[in-house]
Every structure is written in structure tokens, then in C-alpha cells.
Design a protein around this motif. Sequence first.
Motif, PDB file in Angstrom:
ATOM      1  N   GLU A 155      40.867  38.235  69.193  1.00 37.35           N
ATOM      2  CA  GLU A 155      40.527  39.661  69.223  1.00 37.35           C
ATOM      3  C   GLU A 155      39.098  39.878  69.724  1.00 37.35           C
ATOM      4  O   GLU A 155      38.822  40.833  70.455  1.00 37.35           O
ATOM      5  N   LYS A 156      38.186  38.969  69.354  1.00 42.51           N
ATOM      6  CA  LYS A 156      36.809  39.071  69.855  1.00 42.51           C
ATOM      7  C   LYS A 156      36.758  38.831  71.358  1.00 42.51           C
ATOM      8  O   LYS A 156      36.015  39.501  72.088  1.00 42.51           O
ATOM      9  N   LEU A 157      37.557  37.872  71.836  1.00 37.42           N
ATOM     10  CA  LEU A 157      37.623  37.617  73.279  1.00 37.42           C
ATOM     11  C   LEU A 157      38.169  38.830  74.012  1.00 37.42           C
ATOM     12  O   LEU A 157      37.702  39.176  75.103  1.00 37.42           O
ATOM     13  N   PHE A 158      39.147  39.497  73.415  1.00 31.93           N
ATOM     14  CA  PHE A 158      39.720  40.695  74.028  1.00 31.93           C
ATOM     15  C   PHE A 158      38.656  41.786  74.150  1.00 31.93           C
ATOM     16  O   PHE A 158      38.536  42.440  75.201  1.00 31.93           O
ATOM     17  N   GLU A 159      37.877  41.976  73.104  1.00 35.01           N
ATOM     18  CA  GLU A 159      36.808  42.985  73.138  1.00 35.01           C
ATOM     19  C   GLU A 159      35.765  42.629  74.195  1.00 35.01           C
ATOM     20  O   GLU A 159      35.289  43.504  74.931  1.00 35.01           O
ATOM     21  N   ARG A 160      35.396  41.353  74.283  1.00 38.23           N
ATOM     22  CA  ARG A 160      34.424  40.940  75.297  1.00 38.23           C
ATOM     23  C   ARG A 160      34.949  41.162  76.705  1.00 38.23           C
ATOM     24  O   ARG A 160      34.207  41.585  77.593  1.00 38.23           O
ATOM     25  N   GLU A 161      36.225  40.862  76.919  1.00 41.08           N
ATOM     26  CA  GLU A 161      36.799  41.064  78.249  1.00 41.08           C
ATOM     27  C   GLU A 161      36.825  42.555  78.606  1.00 41.08           C
ATOM     28  O   GLU A 161      36.544  42.927  79.744  1.00 41.08           O
ATOM     29  N   GLU A 162      37.144  43.410  77.614  1.00 40.17           N
ATOM     30  CA  GLU A 162      37.164  44.858  77.854  1.00 40.17           C
ATOM     31  C   GLU A 162      35.789  45.369  78.271  1.00 40.17           C
ATOM     32  O   GLU A 162      35.669  46.231  79.141  1.00 40.17           O
ATOM     33  N   LYS A 163      34.739  44.823  77.652  1.00 38.91           N
ATOM     34  CA  LYS A 163      33.380  45.270  77.946  1.00 38.91           C
ATOM     35  C   LYS A 163      32.809  44.578  79.188  1.00 38.91           C
ATOM     36  O   LYS A 163      31.784  45.005  79.714  1.00 38.91           O
ATOM     37  N   GLY A 164      33.457  43.495  79.611  1.00 36.57           N
ATOM     38  CA  GLY A 164      32.966  42.736  80.754  1.00 36.57           C
ATOM     39  C   GLY A 164      33.752  43.046  82.012  1.00 36.57           C
ATOM     40  O   GLY A 164      33.710  44.161  82.537  1.00 36.57           O
ATOM     41  N   MET A 165      34.502  42.048  82.502  1.00 39.40           N
ATOM     42  CA  MET A 165      35.223  42.201  83.759  1.00 39.40           C
ATOM     43  C   MET A 165      36.470  43.069  83.617  1.00 39.40           C
ATOM     44  O   MET A 165      36.996  43.577  84.598  1.00 39.40           O
ATOM     45  N   ASP A 166      36.962  43.205  82.368  1.00 31.35           N
ATOM     46  CA  ASP A 166      38.073  44.114  82.064  1.00 31.35           C
ATOM     47  C   ASP A 166      39.291  43.816  82.938  1.00 31.35           C
ATOM     48  O   ASP A 166      39.909  44.714  83.494  1.00 31.35           O
ATOM     49  N   ARG A 167      39.663  42.539  83.035  1.00 26.63           N
ATOM     50  CA  ARG A 167      40.820  42.159  83.832  1.00 26.63           C
ATOM     51  C   ARG A 167      42.096  42.290  82.997  1.00 26.63           C
ATOM     52  O   ARG A 167      42.210  41.702  81.926  1.00 26.63           O
ATOM     53  N   ASN A 168      43.047  43.045  83.498  1.00 29.46           N
ATOM     54  CA  ASN A 168      44.299  43.265  82.766  1.00 29.46           C
ATOM     55  C   ASN A 168      45.038  41.953  82.525  1.00 29.46           C
ATOM     56  O   ASN A 168      45.637  41.755  81.465  1.00 29.46           O
ATOM     57  N   GLU A 169      44.993  41.047  83.506  1.00 26.91           N
ATOM     58  CA  GLU A 169      45.718  39.794  83.374  1.00 26.91           C
ATOM     59  C   GLU A 169      45.162  38.957  82.227  1.00 26.91           C
ATOM     60  O   GLU A 169      45.922  38.334  81.474  1.00 26.91           O
ATOM     61  N   VAL A 170      43.839  38.940  82.070  1.00 29.54           N
ATOM     62  CA  VAL A 170      43.224  38.179  80.980  1.00 29.54           C
ATOM     63  C   VAL A 170      43.555  38.823  79.635  1.00 29.54           C
ATOM     64  O   VAL A 170      43.897  38.139  78.665  1.00 29.54           O
ATOM     65  N   LYS A 171      43.485  40.149  79.577  1.00 25.60           N
ATOM     66  CA  LYS A 171      43.808  40.841  78.323  1.00 25.60           C
ATOM     67  C   LYS A 171      45.262  40.615  77.933  1.00 25.60           C
ATOM     68  O   LYS A 171      45.586  40.456  76.750  1.00 25.60           O
ATOM     69  N   GLU A 172      46.161  40.585  78.910  1.00 27.45           N
ATOM     70  CA  GLU A 172      47.570  40.319  78.614  1.00 27.45           C
ATOM     71  C   GLU A 172      47.766  38.898  78.094  1.00 27.45           C
ATOM     72  O   GLU A 172      48.573  38.674  77.182  1.00 27.45           O
ATOM     73  N   LEU A 173      47.039  37.934  78.660  1.00 31.80           N
ATOM     74  CA  LEU A 173      47.117  36.559  78.162  1.00 31.80           C
ATOM     75  C   LEU A 173      46.727  36.498  76.686  1.00 31.80           C
ATOM     76  O   LEU A 173      47.386  35.833  75.882  1.00 31.80           O
ATOM     77  N   ILE A 174      45.627  37.187  76.338  1.00 33.18           N
ATOM     78  CA  ILE A 174      45.149  37.178  74.951  1.00 33.18           C
ATOM     79  C   ILE A 174      46.159  37.866  74.036  1.00 33.18           C
ATOM     80  O   ILE A 174      46.482  37.362  72.948  1.00 33.18           O
ATOM     81  N   GLU A 175      46.688  39.011  74.462  1.00 34.24           N
ATOM     82  CA  GLU A 175      47.667  39.736  73.644  1.00 34.24           C
ATOM     83  C   GLU A 175      48.925  38.901  73.430  1.00 34.24           C
ATOM     84  O   GLU A 175      49.488  38.865  72.325  1.00 34.24           O
ATOM     85  N   ASP A 176      49.406  38.240  74.503  1.00 31.58           N
ATOM     86  CA  ASP A 176      50.605  37.404  74.383  1.00 31.58           C
ATOM     87  C   ASP A 176      50.372  36.247  73.409  1.00 31.58           C
ATOM     88  O   ASP A 176      51.263  35.882  72.634  1.00 31.58           O
ATOM     89  N   ARG A 177      49.158  35.666  73.443  1.00 24.76           N
ATOM     90  CA  ARG A 177      48.869  34.558  72.534  1.00 24.76           C
ATOM     91  C   ARG A 177      48.844  35.043  71.091  1.00 24.76           C
ATOM     92  O   ARG A 177      49.352  34.354  70.185  1.00 24.76           O
ATOM     93  N   ILE A 178      48.272  36.215  70.854  1.00 24.36           N
ATOM     94  CA  ILE A 178      48.260  36.782  69.498  1.00 24.36           C
ATOM     95  C   ILE A 178      49.684  37.006  69.005  1.00 24.36           C
ATOM     96  O   ILE A 178      50.024  36.694  67.851  1.00 24.36           O
ATOM     97  N   GLU A 179      50.549  37.538  69.871  1.00 27.25           N
ATOM     98  CA  GLU A 179      51.946  37.763  69.499  1.00 27.25           C
ATOM     99  C   GLU A 179      52.658  36.455  69.179  1.00 27.25           C
ATOM    100  O   GLU A 179      53.448  36.385  68.230  1.00 27.25           O
ATOM    101  N   ASP A 180      52.386  35.409  69.960  1.00 26.38           N
ATOM    102  CA  ASP A 180      52.993  34.100  69.688  1.00 26.38           C
ATOM    103  C   ASP A 180      52.609  33.595  68.308  1.00 26.38           C
ATOM    104  O   ASP A 180      53.448  33.074  67.564  1.00 26.38           O
ATOM    105  N   ILE A 181      51.327  33.747  67.956  1.00 26.05           N
ATOM    106  CA  ILE A 181      50.859  33.274  66.650  1.00 26.05           C
ATOM    107  C   ILE A 181      51.510  34.070  65.529  1.00 26.05           C
ATOM    108  O   ILE A 181      51.965  33.509  64.524  1.00 26.05           O
ATOM    109  N   GLU A 182      51.570  35.394  65.700  1.00 25.37           N
ATOM    110  CA  GLU A 182      52.168  36.245  64.663  1.00 25.37           C
ATOM    111  C   GLU A 182      53.652  35.928  64.466  1.00 25.37           C
ATOM    112  O   GLU A 182      54.157  35.934  63.340  1.00 25.37           O
TER     113      GLU A 182
END
Length: 554
Positions: free
Chosen positions: A524-551
Motif C-alpha cells: 500500500e505504501k508503494l502504491f501511494e508512492r507510485e501515485e505521487k511519483g510517475m503514476d503509472r497505471n501498469e505499476v499500480k495494477e501490479l501492486i493491486e493484483d498482488r494485494i488481491e492475491d495475498i488477501e
Amino acid sequence: MKGKLLIFLIILILTTVPAIGADISGNVISESGKLAGLIVDLSKINGTESDENSITGVTYDFIPVASTVTGYEGEFVFENLDNGEYRVNVTYEGVTSGENIRLQDDTFVEFNLSGTIDGYVFKYNSTIDGVPVYLYDFYGIPAGNTTSGNNGTYSFGNIAAGKNYFVSAVYAEVSYTNNVTAPASSDFIVYDTTDKSDNIGVTIDHIVLSKDANSILVYEYIQFINNGDRVFFSPERTWLAIPTPRDISNFQTDVMECCLEREEDTAWIDPMIPLMPGETYSTEISYRFNPTSEPVFFNRITMYNTDYISILSEKINGLGLESTFSESNIVNVNDKEFEVLDFMNIPAGMTPDVKITGFVPSKNTGSDLGILLPLLLLLSAGALSYPFVRKKMLLKKKKVFTVKYNPDNPSGENGVPSGGNSEITALGINAENHTSGKTVEEMSFHELLAERNNLFESIMGLENEFNSGNVSEQEYMAQKKERRDSAVLVIKQLKDTATNLDLTQPVPELEEVIRHIDDIDILEKLFEREEKGMDRNEVKELIEDRIEDIERSE
């Protein structure tokens, strides 16, 4: 009455005065001083799109807003702008420097164009001229290009000092990219390419067996390596082969459908990326194995010289494993027992014999439900860590395939070592505990993962040796404390490395790390950093998918 009238007049004045926007101002300097007369362009960032051809995985859509020229002091200003995202570019002697700005208040930008990036382009042990070299800024936006000279040198001058850049040399349609901060020196070694798999090997072939009522479920993780001195790549297609038994169904893989071809006993996968000399490429497959008669043999020919094959079956499944070339072992991983067959140094063309017991073939082949995800969840419980510590298990006997040397045919026909199955001998060796020699602070993320698994397996190996009476209690307690303390340091460093992950890396490199992060808070911290930085949708989707896998696994 007069007081109310005064308040009304104040409100009326405030609501009729036009809103004043924010300003973007700055200056442009270099080693020679302040730079006057340079054109500065302002654009509005209209959004981003995923782009596999972009060096950062995304491209920007810009809408031109205004241009100006730097003044005598190198200063510039864009006034009364609406809040939003903007791009400011300044071009000096053929090189463009830029800055992305998320505007909310007045913002000042300084371009210090005193930076340089230079280096050499080598091919094997010699420099090479005529190689195109491209410069991209932190956001993956082109900044300049040049060509290596007669002595293999290239140079970019007058670029923003202290800023992060990507430098890319392109040779034989393969890009070689370095990430640097100006000023910097960055060299490249380029190679010829080949679509022949003669020098491809396999470092790990890791197979997990399970079963349902009517079939054997197979999950396989395989890691290829380029042992040659050429890049394994072609603009058309390059194929890597994965052997399978003949009687299979419900084949699945993690590669795209366009990159897969199936034959009766082989899956062909196009990695879609250049495989550099010494680099590895890994993939996963799963399928149902549907044997029709007893005894059940899980026989697959090795397509390439293979360092290590492990075949695991969780004891609770009731499947047994037998082989004439390897003795099965029972391994405890995360409080689960696995029966394991290990094979080492298997030449291409060989077929390690594996007999599966405890399974009665059926005419039915099971349901059509996907099986990759459930098996991934099984592996997350411990089986996946097993192959990465194959040479590090304490006091564990392995089996090694060796081929007797034939002086009349040292390589064998078609590059396959001579000898045949009759030439294979099984040798028992002790696999020693291995350490990289680095401190945890010096290790990469993947080295830390391997070290963590190594320590966990060594602790379990120590437990087994103590329970078997092979280690004294005093030695057991001392070694256990030492290894647990080391494991704590590695885990802490893993978390720190993941938390401070460099999000400016290309998307494929980030994906290789993100899929191994198991802490949702860090993700979640990486997601926030990406949003404030390069804000790449592909990177944010990777992070979201990984969170879903863990859950899901929880």
C-alpha cells in the motif's frame, strides 16, 4: 443597517474579482553561467497510457499550452495557470531537459544544465562505432540521441545535473538500458543475437504433484538460462521448450496465448524479451495428467542440460514417488511434509524415470476448472521455496547424473551428450551450506529471498539432525540461535528493501520484485508512492493484483 450594507458590498467585490491561478517560474543555468534566449515550452499532461515499447512502460499525452524565452538572468515564468499536471521543457544544444509538475501553488523550477553522461560501447572485448544511443529522462520521455564514435565513445552534455536518466544503446534490434544520475559514466557491452537454443540450459525445474478423484494435478516452475555469448532473441520468434507427459489436459500457463504453441508432449513458449548471456527467464505451467494404465510413470525427456529437477508431492495427497536414479526424501516445509525426488546435472535428451504410486487411473479426466491458482496457493505454503535452496540443504544427499566420456563422440549427436540412459550413474554428494559472502545490506532483493529460504531450510535441517541424534544439544542450541538471528536480520532487510523499492525502474523489473512481496502494508505504501511519483497505471495494477492475491490466500 449600514453594517449589513458594508458586508454585502465586500461579498459582492470578492465574488466579482476573477480567480488568480498559480505560476510556474524558474531559471536555466549551466557551468558557463545563466542561459538567456532559450525557448521554454509548457504543456498540460492530459493523461498516460500503458505502452510496452516505452522504456518506463507508459507514454504521456501532452497538450501544448504556451512558450516563452529565458531572460537575461536565465529566468522564465508562466503565469495564472489552473491547478493540474504540467510539463516544462527547455532545449539546449540538441538535448531536451524537462520536469513534470503537479501544480497546486506557485512552483519554482531550476534547470542546471551542467550535467554530462558519457561512456563506451563494447562488443565483446573491443569498442564498436555506429551504435545508436538514446537518452530518456526520469519519466521515459526522449531527451536526446547520438551514435558511438570511432573509438566506441558517446556523450550527452548540457543535461540536468542531479537528475535521473535512462541511457539505451540499440544493437541488432536489442536495447541495452542503464539507469544513471547525471553526471555519470555508463558503458555498454552489446552482443550478436541468435534464435538457436543450443546454449540454453535449465537451472531449476520444480514440479509439484497433487491429485483429485480422477487425475494428477501438476504445477511446474521452470527457470531457463542463456549459457552462450549471444543474445537469445529474434524480431520474429524465439522458442523455449517445456516437456510434458503425453496424456494431459487443461494446460495453463502464465504467458500470453500468442506466445504459446502446444504439441503432444511439449509446450513451446516465446519469452518475448531478449535473453542476455548469463541471464535467466522463468515461467509457470499447470495441467492435469491423465494416465490410463498402471504402473503410472511421469516420464519427460529433458530438452536442455538441466542443473536441477525437484519433484514434490505433499504426503497428505497419498501419492508416492519412486526412481531408480534418486532416493525419495521427506522434507518438512512450513509444518507440511513433502516427499521429494531430486535430480542434478541431467544432460539434454535424458529421461529421469519417475514412478507415481498411490494413484488408480480412471476413464474420467476430472473437471475443467482451472488449477493454476489453487496450486499456487499450495506452493505459497512452502513448496515453492524448496528448489531455491537445493544446493544449500544441510547434510542432504542428492543424486547427480553423470555421462561417461566417449572419446569418439564427446558431444554426442545434435549437441546431446553421448551415452544414453545406460551411461548414467547415480552419485551421492553432500550439498554444503552456501553463503554469498555479502552483508545483508549489500544483497539485492532476490539474493535476500534466496538467503532467507536458505536459512529457513538450514534451521529445519538442523532440527532433523538433532532429532536423529547426529548433533549435540550444545551445538544444536548455538547453531539454532545463530541461524535464527541471521534470519531476523535478513527478514528485516527484505522489508526495508521492499519498502524503499526504486519505483523508477522499468515495469518488468518491478514486476519481478512486487510478486514476491507478502506484506500488504508495504504494498500500500508503494502504491501511494507510485501515485505521487510517475503514476503509472501498469505499476499500480501490479501492486493491486498482488494485494488481491495475498488477501485470497489468507
